[in-house]
Design an enzyme around this catalytic site. Sequence first.
Site, short mmCIF file in Angstrom:
data_model
loop_
_atom_site.label_atom_id
_atom_site.label_comp_id
_atom_site.label_asym_id
_atom_site.label_seq_id
_atom_site.Cartn_x
_atom_site.Cartn_y
_atom_site.Cartn_z
N LYS A 46 -3.57 20.77 41.44
CA LYS A 46 -2.84 20.53 40.32
C LYS A 46 -3.02 18.85 40.25
CE LYS A 46 0.63 23.00 39.78
NZ LYS A 46 2.08 23.53 40.27
N ARG A 115 6.53 19.33 41.46
CA ARG A 115 5.67 20.49 41.41
C ARG A 115 4.84 20.59 42.85
NH1 ARG A 115 2.37 19.41 36.06
NH2 ARG A 115 2.12 21.78 35.95
N GLY A 124 3.47 32.23 45.95
CA GLY A 124 4.05 32.16 47.18
C GLY A 124 4.80 30.99 47.82
N MET A 126 6.51 27.08 47.05
CA MET A 126 7.44 26.74 46.22
C MET A 126 7.38 26.82 44.85
SD MET A 126 9.88 23.20 46.14
CE MET A 126 9.14 22.91 44.69
N ARG A 359 -7.34 23.83 35.12
CA ARG A 359 -7.75 24.47 36.23
C ARG A 359 -9.08 25.37 35.68
NH1 ARG A 359 -2.69 27.60 38.48
NH2 ARG A 359 -2.23 28.65 36.41
N HIS A 479 -7.39 56.30 54.44
CA HIS A 479 -8.57 57.34 54.33
C HIS A 479 -8.71 57.29 52.86
CE1 HIS A 479 -9.57 61.60 53.28
NE2 HIS A 479 -10.58 61.35 54.51
N ARG A 586 -27.28 60.07 56.73
CA ARG A 586 -26.45 60.82 57.61
C ARG A 586 -26.58 62.20 57.46
NH1 ARG A 586 -21.63 57.00 56.19
NH2 ARG A 586 -22.54 57.41 53.86
N ARG A 642 -30.62 59.17 60.12
CA ARG A 642 -29.81 59.22 61.54
C ARG A 642 -29.90 60.52 62.21
NH1 ARG A 642 -23.95 57.24 61.87
NH2 ARG A 642 -23.49 59.22 60.73
N SER A 796 -30.69 48.96 63.74
CA SER A 796 -29.66 48.90 62.45
C SER A 796 -28.17 48.71 63.16
CB SER A 796 -29.81 50.07 61.59
OG SER A 796 -29.15 50.18 60.58
N GLY A 798 -24.61 49.34 63.16
CA GLY A 798 -23.65 50.31 62.69
C GLY A 798 -22.21 49.42 63.00
N THR A 799 -22.06 48.44 62.13
CA THR A 799 -20.90 47.66 62.21
C THR A 799 -19.51 48.30 62.42
OG1 THR A 799 -20.95 46.98 60.04
CG2 THR A 799 -22.30 45.43 61.72
N ASN A 800 -19.37 49.32 61.85
CA ASN A 800 -18.20 50.16 61.74
C ASN A 800 -17.77 50.54 63.21
OD1 ASN A 800 -18.14 50.05 59.14
ND2 ASN A 800 -18.50 52.23 58.85
N CYS A 863 -25.98 48.72 58.57
CA CYS A 863 -25.77 49.62 57.72
C CYS A 863 -24.19 50.19 57.52
CB CYS A 863 -26.81 51.04 58.05
SG CYS A 863 -26.10 51.74 59.68
N TYR A 883 -32.53 43.22 56.39
CA TYR A 883 -31.97 43.92 55.16
C TYR A 883 -30.58 44.12 55.41
CZ TYR A 883 -32.50 48.17 57.67
OH TYR A 883 -32.41 49.35 58.63
P1 ADP Z 1 2.87 26.72 38.74
O1 ADP Z 1 1.94 26.18 39.64
O2 ADP Z 1 3.64 27.83 39.18
O3 ADP Z 1 2.08 26.84 37.39
P2 ADP Z 1 3.95 24.14 37.53
O4 ADP Z 1 4.06 23.04 38.44
O5 ADP Z 1 2.48 24.02 36.58
O6 ADP Z 1 3.93 25.28 38.42
O7 ADP Z 1 4.95 24.29 36.72
C1 ADP Z 1 5.49 25.36 36.02
C2 ADP Z 1 5.81 25.46 34.72
O8 ADP Z 1 6.86 24.12 34.41
C3 ADP Z 1 4.71 25.29 33.73
O9 ADP Z 1 4.99 25.86 32.74
C4 ADP Z 1 4.59 23.67 33.39
O10 ADP Z 1 3.92 23.36 32.33
C5 ADP Z 1 6.07 23.31 33.54
N1 ADP Z 1 6.18 21.78 33.82
C6 ADP Z 1 5.69 21.05 34.96
N2 ADP Z 1 5.97 19.87 34.93
C7 ADP Z 1 6.74 19.67 33.60
C8 ADP Z 1 7.01 18.55 33.03
N3 ADP Z 1 6.93 17.41 33.73
N4 ADP Z 1 7.49 18.47 31.99
C9 ADP Z 1 7.82 19.51 31.23
N5 ADP Z 1 6.97 20.80 31.83
C10 ADP Z 1 6.62 20.86 32.97
MG MG Z 2 -21.49 55.42 64.28
MG MG Z 3 1.32 25.53 36.34
#
Ligand code: ADP
Ligand code: MG
Ligand code: MG
Length: 915
Positions: A46, A115, A124, A126, A359, A479, A586, A642, A796, A798-800, A863, A883
């Site tokens: 970012k 951010r 996952g 913050m 991105r 399974h 097999r 085999r 060959s 047999g990595t399992n 294999c 291979y």
């Molecule tokens: P994520 O990684 O979850 O996308 P972001 O850091 O991009 O988190 O931010 C989450 C939301 O907050 C996004 O929609 C982003 O556009 C908005 N946001 C982040 N910084 C600003 C800012 N300075 N002004 C307005 N909106 C913001």
């Molecule tokens: Mg075997």
């Molecule tokens: Mg974002």
Amino acid sequence: MDATAVPETTTRPREPSAAAGTKYVYFFGSGRADGNKEMKAELGGKGAGLAEMTNAGLPVPPGFTIQTEACREYMRAGRVSAEVDRQMLDALHRLEDLEGRKLGDAASPLLVSVRSGAQASMPGMMDTILNLGLNDESVLALARRSDNPRFAYDSYRRLMQMFGSIVMEVPKQAFEEIFEAKKKKRRAKLDTDLDAQALQEIVTAYKKVYRKHARRDFPQSPLEQLTLARNAVFHSWDNDRARHYRRMNQISDDLGTAVNVQAMVFGNLGETSGTGVSFTRNPSTGAKEFYGEFLMNAQGEDVVAGIRTPLHISEMKKILPGVYEQLREITQRLEKHYRDMQDMEFTVMEGRLYMLQTRNGKRTGMAAVRIALDMVEEGLITPDEAIFRVDPGQLYDLLMPRLKEEKDTESKLLTTGLPASPGAAVGHLVFSADDAVAMAGPAKKTPVVLVRAETTPEDIHGMEVAAGILTARGGMTSHAAVVTRGMGKCCVAGAGEIHVDEKSRSMTVRGVVLREGDWISLDGGTGRVFRGKLDTVPASPDDPGLMKILSWAEPYRKMGVRANADIPRDARQARAFGAEGIGLCRTEHMFFAEDRIPHMRAMILAQNEKERRRELAKLLPMQRADFIGVFEAMDGFPVTIRLLDPPLHEFLPRREELMVEIARLEMRRRKSGKLADLRRLLARVEDLHEFNPMLGHRGCRLGITYPEISEMQARAIFEAAVAVARKGAKVHPEVMIPLVGGPKEMAHQKKIIQRVAEEVFAEKKQRVDYMVGTMIELPRACLLADDIAEEAEFFSFGTNDLTQTTYGFSRDDINRFLPSYVEQGIVKQDPFGALDRKGVGQLVRWATERGRAANPKLKVGICGEHGGEPSSIEFFHSVGLNYVSCSPFRVLTARLAAAQAAARDKLKMETGRTK
Ligand code: ADP
Ligand code: MG
Ligand code: MG
């Protein structure tokens, strides 16, 4: 911490000086940034994107990025050094100067977002905190200056909500309850229906909740807010969710995250403001079209949170035509600049556009192919680069039908399980394997979806006829998951909300009851389960676009790609995908067939060698016919066959079932021949019982104790080969001895095979070329590879089994402890999914090198399931195997992965498409 305590003479971050040592903080604003897009390791994805966009002259709110080194410092010491604080304050002052406002000031407040942003995007970790700097005083200033108290209090309550839940871990629900109660009281349908007064009351209530859970007041000092938020971002790098995500995606725990502090722009300022996301191309089809969604009068995550239904980006043309054109132009510029499809976030504040993130966009396999081709055509990238724009693992998508996404698709969602095997399945519900077979009908005309609590090997016949499989329990290596992936069949596993009642032939999901015969639709790519009959989009394995990419990639490929196929139908399928031979056929698969198992059982029950030979003679023509079919399908390419591998008791009925059957007959007190037969069968089953069949009487141990089995199989192979050769076709049988642990076993079996070959060639007066080699699937075989290679013409891996025997993990039982091992970082990932390079890989390398040293002509392949997994394929390329062999549906993936590995070597190309 007091901002005024910082002496004015300290070095500014823009002027890195030797004395200052580490540069912790990178500024961006008014057209210039300290960083750039190459600095992902320091600034995170970012931060690097914000710097790059700023340098490109795009409208980006100014701010600064605290680099990942500060996070690593925080992890080591539990806090950041004074130097980090000092540089942060410097940057903050610079930002305040630039904006002409002060953070949280009572008269003219600057507000910022905080951010997180690591090198790889990481859900996952913050979440983002917006509107930081608001307090009881600055909120009044904001209301005054914007002449919009509603907006000011909306921003304040959002800050308290985000800061409270993210930094102080106040349960989100505590805030939501207050908010919903207020909406109800005011009869407000949407969040935007609440007025300033209502929002102000919400703020008051939030303060109480905050104090109750956090045991302190919401911090009024803007600098304290900033410091706590920054530390919370660093802290979140190590939370369970983030660690779990890194485990699953092989991201190192040592990297750390950056923190971005950025001046706020407001999308919630009224009807000329808004926020949204956009893509330069359609991420699901790859079509070159401006694509995206936005919401007016909204902030941050409102678009994705589903609070209101967002509008399609094309609607913006009507509402804010000028902004629409500008955004379009910017997105095109960014795509040209990055030379890849971009996924962007933007905000409009009172008719002015701001870019907040860019991105490389995630995309489906189909979209990846189309985008890569289009970009070559547009002159944006070269064909060599295009090779790497397609993720080999995603090619699987193209081989599977997919669900057609319509407007109302989501409303039919029943539940979500694990995306165990991709593709789509639409069919009638059935609850047992037998019912699946019955309902599907002889020609498999009626599509059925088999639902089980979990599947076992006894369900195979039902799984074979089903369009897809759904299970309530079991993980990605259960399974059901493993078997369906091998079959190239859609599977959703471990959908825990489903209660299956096999007896009443029904299932319950969140109160909805579905019965046998009802329509159901599965999406194996996402794990979603829908009620009803959804439409599908057919598979496109010979997609001309994909063929074009492969035609650029394949000249680089060094390793051959073969398929694991047991029957002619699979062999033909493999050929269609471009397999250059069969790496594993097999033979036992052939014995499990309904018309053969009685002979197989008779052979096993035989009292002596003579009887056994008599039964084997009945199996001979059947095996021969199978081999003829496979040889013909492979049309001159090598076929590795085999010899019999599983323990014999697998061909007999289960002990418990026999006992039940016997007891039933005994109850009826009828003397019948059948009862005697069953008792004899049970005695033999008990005879053959093993405590650990995986390590028991199987593999070459069978052929050594019963040489007549190997003899029969060798005869079937060579008679088939001669028969096919007679018709003028080329055949290259490679006879493979399973589970060899040393040279003596190899020599023993080789002698039988060579003798039978000579007998057949003499009888038929025709020779064919053939090889005898071994499967390497025991650590001892790897260690003695040089001795074995003197007897074997090929190896060959047999990595399992090699993974099972190296770790001492049974693949069937690993689910009991694997999740906890992965969670605790003891193993990085399921070693049956991606090859364990350190342990198993070391054995593979050692055995290959020693084997070739002893026998320079030794051909070496692999294999196991790993033969179709891209990162394992890259490793096998580096070892220099001849291979890889994988299931037919993985052949395209393996071809591209092997080509990429070689091209990467040759072109010294950076890997990794999406960041
Ligand atoms: P994520 O990684 O979850 O996308 P972001 O850091 O991009 O988190 O931010 C989450 C939301 O907050 C996004 O929609 C982003 O556009 C908005 N946001 C982040 N910084 C600003 C800012 N300075 N002004 C307005 N909106 C913001
Ligand atoms: Mg075997
Ligand atoms: Mg974002």
